[in-house]
Design an enzyme around this catalytic site. Structure first.
Site, PDB file in Angstrom:
ATOM      1  N   HIS A 223     -14.827 -15.973  32.690  1.00 23.34           N
ATOM      2  CA  HIS A 223     -14.279 -17.331  32.658  1.00 23.34           C
ATOM      3  C   HIS A 223     -14.843 -18.104  31.472  1.00 23.34           C
ATOM      4  O   HIS A 223     -14.175 -18.921  30.871  1.00 23.34           O
ATOM      5  CB  HIS A 223     -14.621 -18.076  33.957  1.00 23.34           C
ATOM      6  CG  HIS A 223     -14.005 -17.448  35.167  1.00 23.34           C
ATOM      7  ND1 HIS A 223     -13.044 -18.074  35.926  1.00 23.34           N
ATOM      8  CD2 HIS A 223     -14.200 -16.237  35.748  1.00 23.34           C
ATOM      9  CE1 HIS A 223     -12.673 -17.279  36.917  1.00 23.34           C
ATOM     10  NE2 HIS A 223     -13.368 -16.169  36.844  1.00 23.34           N
TER      11      HIS A 223
ATOM     12  N   ASP B 135     -12.099 -25.165  34.788  1.00 22.54           N
ATOM     13  CA  ASP B 135     -11.555 -23.952  35.365  1.00 22.54           C
ATOM     14  C   ASP B 135     -10.708 -24.356  36.568  1.00 22.54           C
ATOM     15  O   ASP B 135     -11.164 -25.144  37.401  1.00 22.54           O
ATOM     16  CB  ASP B 135     -12.709 -23.039  35.790  1.00 22.54           C
ATOM     17  CG  ASP B 135     -12.258 -21.602  35.919  1.00 22.54           C
ATOM     18  OD1 ASP B 135     -11.381 -21.341  36.769  1.00 22.54           O
ATOM     19  OD2 ASP B 135     -12.767 -20.760  35.178  1.00 22.54           O
TER      20      ASP B 135
END
Ligand SMILES: *[C@@H]1O[C@H](CO)[C@@H](O)[C@H](O)[C@H]1NC(C)=O
Ligand SMILES: *[C@@H]1O[C@H](CO)[C@@H](O)[C@H](O)[C@H]1NC(C)=O
Ligand SMILES: *[C@@H]1O[C@H](CO)[C@@H](O)[C@H](O)[C@H]1NC(C)=O
Length: 482
Positions: free
Chosen positions: A21, A120
């Site tokens: 990520h 995110d």
């Protein structure tokens, strides 16, 4: 018309603190820095010191005057969780930084007010804080549009009686995901769908489903993909989420914009540098497109038994292979493993193993003709961009659906999910590198051309990135601060 107040555009980047990520968020940060936008990147102390030790990221970003790191509170931690629980633990601990995030957004102790938050897309508490402080939140989901859409449709899948799975026949077709009728089977749904109890609110399944549906609250959604790859799915998604920016593959996009060769993010330590030189040197000595590159990514672990099946399968295929085996990738490694003599010989003749490899460079190497992969989205995009056909052995989460697209939709390779015996592996390698080589090489080359077209001047991704930059700068003008 009144003059807009002159606040510099300042984006706060908040990735989920796992490598898969963080890497794409770094690429995005650099693209924003190149456009003159100020960027603050939230990171855990542990991740930051890891980057300092193992990579050139810290020094590399130091050259952007508008870029800085900000440490997250020590609260964010996975504690002593087992590998499969790491995500859940981090997810829970992240929620506790809500007060911290609020302070950062209202500018307490900050010289530069934040004009936009890019987080995110798995942290809905950031949407709450954004709404409260009136700072626009843009979501970034680092996986494929296909996996996003499957999670988004999870309620429909349940209503359609296609989840939870009954019995062991995971080949049962799933027809409740618009755009995927006709090829999606239960086993191709992201692995959290393999949940025994769909109402368990602490399950990975429930978290992914709830989080994904919250995306409608975000100002916009960024996806690391491109139209020619996932167009039918992206158009389905657009019916629910009007503002979508697709501008992948990000790693390629960055290269195109910097107009110079950039080193991949995870290089720098002297031991990995040594390995890098040696594995590239070994590749230099191999014939054109003769080597299959084998890597299961940064998180997947295999058992000793599975490892042996892969080993036999690769050696028995008779093809050359370069295999990345991380020291921590064998779950039950007791160091007592005896290797049969036939493996040793096959290994010496045609194989090469390393602890780590510079993946982008390896995939771009002319000697590499195939990739045996866990089908992580980052690896899938890198392989697509370099035109390398794949054998997919997905491990978890979105990998299960990525591999179905690779095998069945894009025809870029073979999907051997849920099987791991030496005969299947041998046969798949022989097909990919031998019998069906031309067929896969052709489709892989076509998709690579489309990926390059997308990120180059005039391509849709190129256009979308410019639009995002423009839109973020506009948010600045409209920002109201507490
Ligand atoms: C990143 O930080 C989190 C939280 O401290 C930790 O759980 C994770 O293992 C770290 N990962 C790396 C690669 O440093
Ligand atoms: C850490 O977590 C606790 C609750 O678990 C919370 O009260 C505290 O505010 C958090 N600290 C920071 C700096 O976010
Ligand atoms: C993609 O993943 C591979 C393997 O985990 C890693 O070596 C590489 O640096 C990653 N690339 C990007 C662009 O994140």
């Amino acid at each position: 018309m009144a003059e807009a107040p002159c606040i510099p555009t300042h984006v706060l980047i908040f990735p989920f603190p796992l490598q898969g990520h963080m890497n794409p968020m770094f690429k995005l940060s650099e693209l924003l820095c190149l456009a003159g936008i100020h960027v603050t990147y939230l990171i855990t102390v542990q991740n930051h010191s890891r980057l300092l030790q193992n990579t050139d990221i810290v020094s590399r970003y130091a050259k952007y005057p508008g870029f800085r790191f900000q440490m997250l509170p020590e609260n964010v931690s996975h504690g002593n969780a087992q590998p499969i629980k790491i995500f859940l633990q981090l997810y829970e601990s992240l929620k506790t930084v809500q007060p911290f995030l609020r302070d950062v957004l209202v500018g307490r102790g900050q010289a530069r007010p934040v004009t936009c938050l890019i987080t995110d897309g798995l942290m809905k508490f950031t949407l709450d804080v954004g709404e409260e402080t009136r700072v626009p939140v843009v979501y970034f989901r680092t996986a494929s549009a296909a996996s996003f859409w499957a999670y988004f449709c999870s309620d429909k899948i349940v209503e359609g009686g296609e989840c939870p799975f009954e019995g062991d026949d995971m080949d049962f077709p799933v027809r409740s995901v618009p755009g995927m009728e006709g090829f999606l089977r239960q086993r191709d749904l992201p692995s959290p769908f393999r949940v025994p109890d769909i109402n368990d609110t602490s399950s990975f399944y429930k978290i992914m489903s709830v989080e994904t549906q919250q995306t409608v609250r975000a100002r916009a959604l960024i996806l690391n993909t491109f139209q020619d790859l996932e167009k039918p799915i992206i158009s389905q998604l657009s019916t629910q989420i009007p503002d979508i920016y697709t501008f992948g593959p990000l790693h390629a996009h960055l290269k195109a914009r910097m107009d110079v060769e950039t080193t991949s993010s995870m290089t720098g330590s002297s031991s990995s540098l040594w390995e890098m030189l040696h594995c590239i040197k070994w590749l230099d000595e191999q014939p054109l497109k003769s080597v299959i590159y084998v890597s299961f990514g940064s998180l997947a672990t295999v058992t000793t038994e599975q490892l042996m099946e892969f080993w036999f399968g690769l050696v028995n295929s008779g093809h050359r292979f370069l295999w990345v085996i991380r020291l921590d990738s064998v779950a039950d490694n007791d160091g007592e493993q005896e290797f049969p003599a036939e493996l040793e010989e096959g290994m010496k003749a045609r194989g090469y193993t390393v602890n780590w490899a510079p993946q982008e460079e390896v995939l771009a190497h002319p000697a590499v003709g195939g990739f045996l992969t866990h089908s992580g989205w980052n690896s899938t995009l890198e392989s697509i961009y370099e035109g390398v056909p794949m054998i997919c052995w997905p491990y978890a989460t979105d990998q299960q659906i990525n591999s179905r697209f690779v095998g069945e939709v894009w025809k870029l390779g073979l999907d051997i999910k849920d099987t791991c015996d030496k005969f299947t592996i041998e046969k798949a390698v022989r097909n990919l590198m031998g019998a069906r080589k031309e067929e896969f090489a052709k489709s892989a080359k076509e998709m690579a051309t489309l990926a390059r077209k997308a990120v180059n001047e005039g391509g849709d991704c190129h256009h979308n990135l410019n639009k995002l930059i423009k839109d973020i700068k506009m948010m600045n003008v409209n920002a109201h601060h507490a």
